[in-house]
Motif scaffolding. Structure first.
Motif, short mmCIF file in Angstrom:
data_model
loop_
_atom_site.label_atom_id
_atom_site.label_comp_id
_atom_site.label_asym_id
_atom_site.label_seq_id
_atom_site.Cartn_x
_atom_site.Cartn_y
_atom_site.Cartn_z
N ALA A 263 0.81 -1.32 -0.09
CA ALA A 263 -0.04 -0.11 0.13
C ALA A 263 0.95 1.49 -0.06
CB ALA A 263 -0.86 0.13 1.14
N SER B 27 -2.61 2.19 -7.97
CA SER B 27 -3.64 1.52 -7.01
C SER B 27 -2.49 0.44 -6.22
CB SER B 27 -4.59 1.01 -7.90
OG SER B 27 -4.28 -0.04 -8.68
N ASP B 28 -3.10 0.16 -5.11
CA ASP B 28 -2.48 -1.34 -4.21
C ASP B 28 -2.45 -2.43 -5.27
OD1 ASP B 28 -4.02 -0.38 -1.01
OD2 ASP B 28 -2.69 1.00 -2.49
N SER B 29 -3.63 -2.60 -6.08
CA SER B 29 -3.60 -3.68 -6.66
C SER B 29 -2.57 -3.67 -8.01
CB SER B 29 -5.07 -4.05 -7.43
OG SER B 29 -5.21 -4.99 -8.65
#
Lengths: 407, 178
Positions: B146, B155-157
């Motif tokens: 994160a 983004s985190d993903s």
């Protein structure tokens, strides 16, 4: 700012591997089949660059001192790298402050050029209108200004149609032309005073007009005791040559609410009426001479009838000439006097209502300045915001390109 | 090496100063490692690291906890400073030109370790700048996925997927060459 996802979301296998990685980084045991990952973690950790102890010590000291001593070792180079570049926010505030100063200066200049409250309006050659400016002693239209309309030819017009020898146009010198001009002048004057002084002001106005050789054509006085209100209306006729002086005296009686003067050049109609009258008389003279030479009775009768018509024509033209002469000789003044309970006494005091009026004028001016300032400042702020956004976006792009170029 | 005693321990710091010093103590070496991986020059890395801490100190009031952790905020400052340094220099230093880290531990089988190290370094050198950055943030700086996403601006993903792909690339390269 986060970029939109351009990759597929993490699959369960990816999530499992990442969890395994976190476990290994935290010092945990590798799961079966993850020995190579554990080895990779160990080797990458071993490749980790470590700082020079001396440099680290200097940085520690710098942090302890709150970065107040930049000229020591690496921190000395740090001071050169920082430079004097101001933050965007400082630049934005500075720009806004400069914009506000410019806006105030521009707004003040605009108001000065347009004229603030109480400044007399500019006059034109045909009419002058003056707003109330204060006590009865100050008249916004000075006698000299009103005199321009009179031109020295407003009064004293002769009734003799043959007296005006100069041609108002053509080859006559300018001074003679100005002196022979005929003007029809009139004025409307509004005075404001205390209720109980309306009658007195009215009487003094009548005295002024009569002393200047004028007459009161019509007068009306209205007094309402219950409402403490009074008003008077006077229709005055003064010699045009005395108009300026009369208006000067009348404006001294009370506070001037408004003063409007108008002048119409009637030189051409005057000259035309005079010429037509002279022509009619010449024609009569010719007819009378012809009548004296008439031999025949019929001819004499015809000539007598023509003489009669000529006399009627002379009478009409004389009347018209007299009317035009009268318009040039005298001027009409409509004088209205209004009284109110607060009164407009010229005692030099500053009443509460006057203070309120002045305060309102100041607030209006201030609001105008703020409005003009905002009109200048808002576009500048928008431009500054656009420029700041463009700069930030450009810098971000350049940084990412630098990372891509570091392959 | 841990940061030395500061005003916090001497009991004379303001809360803001104390928070900064705590961040400094926990991040100094990690930040240096990350910056060195980006700029690939020790001298420049020292300057950039000090600059990053200076900026973080001056802008401490601007930290917004709703936008991420203090560490990710600090590493974001350092990232910008490092990229500015790269722009200024406009050149990429080769990993092979870096001096050997003399503080690294020396395993018993030096020959095997040397070979594996060379293989690994070669594999790292073949990564692009963004992939090297992910490795540095994860393995050298110890940031969570994160936090990596906040620093890099994805983004985190996306951060997890890119990191996994990079690690797989290294694993394959090391296994092929080994």
């Amino acid at each position: 700012m986060r970029e939109p996802d351009d990759d597929a979301p993490a699959t369960p296998e990816i999530e499992r591997d990442l969890d395994q990685l976190d476990r290994l980084l935290a010092g945990g045991e590798p799961a079966p089949g993850s020995e190579d990952l554990a080895l990779l973690v160990d080797e990458l950790s071993a490749e980790r660059p470590t700082p020079d102890p001396e440099w680290a010590s200097q940085l520690d000291e710098g942090v302890r001192d709150g970065f107040d001593r930049p000229d020591r070792g690496a921190l000395g180079r740090l001071g050169a790298r920082l430079g004097a570049r101001a933050s965007l926010r400082s630049l934005a505030f500075g720009g806004a402050a400069v914009g506000l100063v410019v806006a105030v200066v521009v707004a003040t200049a605009v108001i000065q050029l347009d004229g603030g409250p109480g400044t007399p309006e500019s006059s034109d050659t045909a009419a002058q209108t003056t707003e109330a400016t204060g006590d009865a002693g100050s008249s916004a239209a000075a006698p000299g200004e009103r005199g321009g309309l009179g031109g020295g030819a407003g009064g004293g017009a002769s009734q003799n149609p043959n007296a005006l020898e100069a041609d108002p146009g053509g080859s006559t010198p300018l001074a003679n032309r100005a002196a022979n001009r005929k003007q029809d002048r009139d004025a409307q004057l509004e005075l404001q005073t205390a209720t109980d002084e309306v009658r007195g002001v009215s009487d003094r106005a009548i005295g002024i007009v009569e002393s200047s050789g004028g007459v009161v054509v019509e007068s009306t006085l209205s007094e309402q005791r219950r409402r403490d209100q009074a008003s008077a209306r006077l229709r005055l006729e003064v010699p045009s040559s005395e108009l300026d002086g009369t208006l000067d005296q009348l404006t001294d009686l009370a506070t001037v609410g408004s003063l409007t003067e108008a002048a119409t050049d009637i030189t051409e109609p005057f000259v035309s009426a005079r010429r037509r009258l002279a022509d009619a008389r010449d024609e009569r003279r010719s007819l009378l001479q012809a009548l004296g030479r008439a031999d025949d009775g019929d001819e004499a009768d015809s000539l007598r009838r023509q003489v009669k018509r000529a006399r009627r024509q002379i009478a009409r033209r004389e009347a018209r000439f007299q009317r035009i002469s009268q318009r040039a000789r005298t001027s009409q003044v409509d004088l209205s006097i209004s009284g109110s309970p607060a009164g407009e006494r010229d005692d030099g005091s500053w009443s509460l209502s006057e203070a309120a009026d002045d305060a309102l004028a100041i607030l209006r001016t201030a609001a105008g300045v703020l409005l003009v300032g905002a009109a200048v400042l808002v576009p500048l702020a928008v431009l500054a915001a656009i420029a700041a956004f463009a700069y930030a976006w450009s810098r971000s792009r350049l940084r990412e390109r630098a990372l891509d170029g570091a392959d | 090496m841990a940061a030395t005693a500061t005003d916090t321990e001497r009991g004379s710091a303001t809360p803001q100063q104390a928070a900064f010093e705590a961040l400094y103590r926990s991040s100094r070496d990690d930040l240096y490692s990350y910056v060195t991986s980006l700029v690939r020059d020790r001298s420049a890395a020292e300057d950039v690291t000090a600059l990053a801490f200076e900026r973080a100190y001056r802008k401490a009031h601007r930290f917004d906890p709703t936008r991420g952790t203090r560490r990710s905020w600090l590493f974001g400052i350092a990232r910008n400073a490092a990229l500015d340094e790269l722009r200024r220099r406009r050149r990429a230093a080769e990993l092979v030109d870096e001096p050997v880290d003399e503080q690294a531990t020396v395993p018993a089988d030096e020959a095997e370790l040397s070979l594996r190290r060379q293989v690994l370094r070669g594999a790292i050198a073949e990564l692009d700048g963004r992939e090297r950055e992910l490795i540095a943030l994860k393995f050298f700086a110890g940031l969570s996925n994160a936090e990596i996403a906040e620093v890099v601006g994805i983004s985190d993903s996306n951060a997890g997927t890119k990191l996994h792909r990079t690690i797989e690339k290294l694993r394959r390269a090391c296994n092929e060459r080994a």
